[in-house]
Write a protein that holds these residues in place. Structure first.
Motif, PDB file in Angstrom:
ATOM      1  N   HIS A   1       4.183  -3.680   8.187  1.00 44.10           N
ATOM      2  CA  HIS A   1       3.336  -3.045   9.195  1.00 44.10           C
ATOM      3  C   HIS A   1       2.564  -4.140   9.923  1.00 44.10           C
ATOM      4  O   HIS A   1       1.543  -4.630   9.438  1.00 44.10           O
ATOM      5  CB  HIS A   1       2.373  -2.054   8.544  1.00 44.10           C
ATOM      6  CG  HIS A   1       1.752  -1.091   9.502  1.00 44.10           C
ATOM      7  ND1 HIS A   1       0.732  -1.444  10.356  1.00 44.10           N
ATOM      8  CD2 HIS A   1       2.024   0.221   9.760  1.00 44.10           C
ATOM      9  CE1 HIS A   1       0.384  -0.401  11.079  1.00 44.10           C
ATOM     10  NE2 HIS A   1       1.151   0.627  10.741  1.00 44.10           N
TER      11      HIS A   1
ATOM     12  N   ASN B   1      -3.848   7.702   4.419  1.00 46.42           N
ATOM     13  CA  ASN B   1      -4.823   7.012   3.577  1.00 46.42           C
ATOM     14  C   ASN B   1      -4.114   5.999   2.675  1.00 46.42           C
ATOM     15  O   ASN B   1      -4.128   6.127   1.455  1.00 46.42           O
ATOM     16  CB  ASN B   1      -5.612   8.029   2.745  1.00 46.42           C
ATOM     17  CG  ASN B   1      -6.723   7.381   1.957  1.00 46.42           C
ATOM     18  OD1 ASN B   1      -7.290   6.368   2.375  1.00 46.42           O
ATOM     19  ND2 ASN B   1      -7.028   7.944   0.800  1.00 46.42           N
TER      20      ASN B   1
ATOM     21  N   LEU C   1       3.847  -0.988   3.817  1.00 51.55           N
ATOM     22  CA  LEU C   1       3.436   0.394   3.550  1.00 51.55           C
ATOM     23  C   LEU C   1       4.604   1.228   3.035  1.00 51.55           C
ATOM     24  O   LEU C   1       5.757   0.972   3.366  1.00 51.55           O
ATOM     25  CB  LEU C   1       2.900   1.036   4.828  1.00 51.55           C
ATOM     26  CG  LEU C   1       1.739   0.335   5.541  1.00 51.55           C
ATOM     27  CD1 LEU C   1       1.326   1.126   6.775  1.00 51.55           C
ATOM     28  CD2 LEU C   1       0.545   0.123   4.612  1.00 51.55           C
TER      29      LEU C   1
ATOM     30  N   TRP D   1       0.262 -10.156   4.844  1.00 47.80           N
ATOM     31  CA  TRP D   1       1.293  -9.274   5.359  1.00 47.80           C
ATOM     32  C   TRP D   1       1.236  -7.947   4.610  1.00 47.80           C
ATOM     33  O   TRP D   1       1.369  -7.913   3.384  1.00 47.80           O
ATOM     34  CB  TRP D   1       2.668  -9.901   5.188  1.00 47.80           C
ATOM     35  CG  TRP D   1       2.861 -11.141   6.020  1.00 47.80           C
ATOM     36  CD1 TRP D   1       1.965 -11.711   6.875  1.00 47.80           C
ATOM     37  CD2 TRP D   1       4.030 -11.958   6.058  1.00 47.80           C
ATOM     38  NE1 TRP D   1       2.501 -12.836   7.450  1.00 47.80           N
ATOM     39  CE2 TRP D   1       3.764 -13.013   6.980  1.00 47.80           C
ATOM     40  CE3 TRP D   1       5.272 -11.916   5.438  1.00 47.80           C
ATOM     41  CZ2 TRP D   1       4.704 -14.008   7.250  1.00 47.80           C
ATOM     42  CZ3 TRP D   1       6.204 -12.900   5.703  1.00 47.80           C
ATOM     43  CH2 TRP D   1       5.930 -13.923   6.614  1.00 47.80           C
ATOM     44  N   VAL D   2       1.071  -6.858   5.341  1.00 46.09           N
ATOM     45  CA  VAL D   2       0.912  -5.544   4.751  1.00 46.09           C
ATOM     46  C   VAL D   2       2.232  -4.778   4.811  1.00 46.09           C
ATOM     47  O   VAL D   2       2.866  -4.689   5.869  1.00 46.09           O
ATOM     48  CB  VAL D   2      -0.191  -4.737   5.461  1.00 46.09           C
ATOM     49  CG1 VAL D   2      -0.285  -3.334   4.886  1.00 46.09           C
ATOM     50  CG2 VAL D   2      -1.538  -5.458   5.322  1.00 46.09           C
TER      51      VAL D   2
ATOM     52  N   LYS E   1      -3.416   2.890   0.459  1.00 45.77           N
ATOM     53  CA  LYS E   1      -4.243   2.042  -0.395  1.00 45.77           C
ATOM     54  C   LYS E   1      -3.374   1.353  -1.431  1.00 45.77           C
ATOM     55  O   LYS E   1      -2.235   1.755  -1.692  1.00 45.77           O
ATOM     56  CB  LYS E   1      -5.339   2.864  -1.081  1.00 45.77           C
ATOM     57  CG  LYS E   1      -4.820   3.956  -1.990  1.00 45.77           C
ATOM     58  CD  LYS E   1      -5.982   4.757  -2.588  1.00 45.77           C
ATOM     59  CE  LYS E   1      -5.455   5.864  -3.510  1.00 45.77           C
ATOM     60  NZ  LYS E   1      -6.583   6.646  -4.110  1.00 45.77           N
TER      61      LYS E   1
ATOM     62  N   ALA F   1       0.708  -4.169  12.640  1.00 40.24           N
ATOM     63  CA  ALA F   1      -0.630  -3.876  13.165  1.00 40.24           C
ATOM     64  C   ALA F   1      -1.712  -4.051  12.112  1.00 40.24           C
ATOM     65  O   ALA F   1      -2.862  -4.367  12.436  1.00 40.24           O
ATOM     66  CB  ALA F   1      -0.677  -2.466  13.734  1.00 40.24           C
ATOM     67  N   MET F   2      -1.378  -3.860  10.840  1.00 38.98           N
ATOM     68  CA  MET F   2      -2.351  -3.988   9.757  1.00 38.98           C
ATOM     69  C   MET F   2      -2.322  -5.379   9.130  1.00 38.98           C
ATOM     70  O   MET F   2      -3.103  -5.662   8.228  1.00 38.98           O
ATOM     71  CB  MET F   2      -2.092  -2.930   8.684  1.00 38.98           C
ATOM     72  CG  MET F   2      -2.304  -1.502   9.159  1.00 38.98           C
ATOM     73  SD  MET F   2      -1.956  -0.272   7.868  1.00 38.98           S
ATOM     74  CE  MET F   2      -3.261  -0.636   6.686  1.00 38.98           C
ATOM     75  N   SER F   3      -1.413  -6.227   9.600  1.00 38.33           N
ATOM     76  CA  SER F   3      -1.240  -7.549   9.010  1.00 38.33           C
ATOM     77  C   SER F   3      -1.953  -8.616   9.822  1.00 38.33           C
ATOM     78  O   SER F   3      -2.287  -8.412  10.994  1.00 38.33           O
ATOM     79  CB  SER F   3       0.253  -7.891   8.929  1.00 38.33           C
ATOM     80  OG  SER F   3       0.946  -6.947   8.143  1.00 38.33           O
ATOM     81  N   SER F   4      -2.189  -9.755   9.178  1.00 38.62           N
ATOM     82  CA  SER F   4      -2.708 -10.939   9.872  1.00 38.62           C
ATOM     83  C   SER F   4      -1.694 -12.060   9.683  1.00 38.62           C
ATOM     84  O   SER F   4      -0.623 -11.854   9.111  1.00 38.62           O
ATOM     85  CB  SER F   4      -4.072 -11.339   9.316  1.00 38.62           C
ATOM     86  OG  SER F   4      -3.975 -11.685   7.934  1.00 38.62           O
TER      87      SER F   4
ATOM     88  N   LYS G   1       0.840  -1.198   0.000  1.00 40.96           N
ATOM     89  CA  LYS G   1       0.000   0.000   0.000  1.00 40.96           C
ATOM     90  C   LYS G   1       0.874   1.247   0.000  1.00 40.96           C
ATOM     91  O   LYS G   1       1.913   1.289   0.652  1.00 40.96           O
ATOM     92  CB  LYS G   1      -0.930   0.006   1.204  1.00 40.96           C
ATOM     93  CG  LYS G   1      -1.950  -1.127   1.200  1.00 40.96           C
ATOM     94  CD  LYS G   1      -2.953  -0.993   2.335  1.00 40.96           C
ATOM     95  CE  LYS G   1      -4.019  -2.071   2.266  1.00 40.96           C
ATOM     96  NZ  LYS G   1      -5.054  -1.893   3.307  1.00 40.96           N
TER      97      LYS G   1
END
Length: 260
Positions: free
Chosen positions: A242, A201, A254, A251-252, A203, A244-247, A194
């Motif tokens: 990141h 924001n 940024l 995997w996120v 995305k 906190a935004m990952s599960s 993202k």
């Protein structure tokens, strides 16, 4: 650990430098069956089927007419050097050293509408056949029905050589849809990339995300990564993991475009 990639629409067919190492697509006989359905189609039929311009349709009718195994270095080219889209610009195969190319060949599999699955050094002849194409064939009305569980079975065969049985999904939804996850003997991890300009924001931006998929493969090759957890350290071109935004399996990563 294996990375899954989508192919690219853009192809580099020039006879530029490529390594002497090459292999044959493992599902080439299946590709021949599909080409038997493609080859009789006139350019106008290809244009309607693939929603492409008349110029592209004519080019691909010529490609289909000329498509003929067996593949050799004289009439074909390794997939990692043939594909020329955003993902492959991220990998930048022409500037990888021999060890890195060997790593990529051993750890990357490219999903393909025509070839099913390709290893990076598999020879291929140029084609256009996106996985979502509704091409009638001997097994059904589209390519998902044609391939069925054949690609999944091939990947399971490949995974038998893997110690961790992990697949890193860097393919698009259109291509990953041909995989049957319930039958795949692997943990599937999907990185999500993202971008944002102000840090508020984030995305997925298609162009950047495609390039980032290739960058992740490049990073893994440069660092000879065998433990998937080490991919969380991926940091090329400003990306960072990141938590906190990952599960567990998504995997996120940024990136903030500061100063743009």
């Amino acid at each position: 650990m294996y990375f899954l990639l989508s192919p690219a629409k853009n192809l580099n067919e020039t006879r530029d430098f490529t390594p002497k190492m090459y292999s044959e697509p493992p599902l080439l006989e299946e590709a021949e069956l599909l080409m038997n359905d493609l080859r009789p189609l006139a350019p106008q039929q290809l244009a309607e089927l693939m929603h492409i311009s008349d110029k592209l349709a004519l080019l691909n009718a010529e490609r289909n007419a000329n498509w003929q195994p067996p593949f050799t270095p004289e009439n074909a080219k390794q997939a990692i050097y043939m594909f020329n889209g955003d993902v492959y610009e991220g990998i930048d195969a022409y500037h990888r050293n021999e060890n890195e190319i060997s790593y990529i060949h051993n750890h990357v599999r490219i999903l393909s509408g025509l070839y099913g699955v390709l290893r990076p050094l598999d020879l291929m002849q140029p084609y256009r056949l996106e996985m979502g194409t509704a091409l009638p064939n001997l097994r059904g009305k589209n390519l998902y029905e044609f391939w069925g569980d054949r690609i999944t079975k091939r990947l399971n065969f490949t995974l038998e050589c893997s110690e961790d049985h992990v697949v890193v999904n860097l393919a698009s939804q259109e291509y990953f849809k041909v995989i049957q996850p319930a039958k795949l003997n692997a943990r599937i991890i999907t990185p999500i990339f993202k971008d944002d300009k102000n840090g508020q924001n984030f995305k997925v931006v298609s162009f950047y995300a495609k390039r980032a998929r290739g960058l992740m493969v490049r990073y893994a090759a440069e660092n000879a990564i065998e433990d998937v957890e080490l991919l969380k350290d991926f940091d090329l071109e400003g990306y960072s993991f990141h938590a906190a935004m990952s599960s567990e399996n998504e995997w996120v990563f940024l990136r903030n475009h500061v100063g743009e």
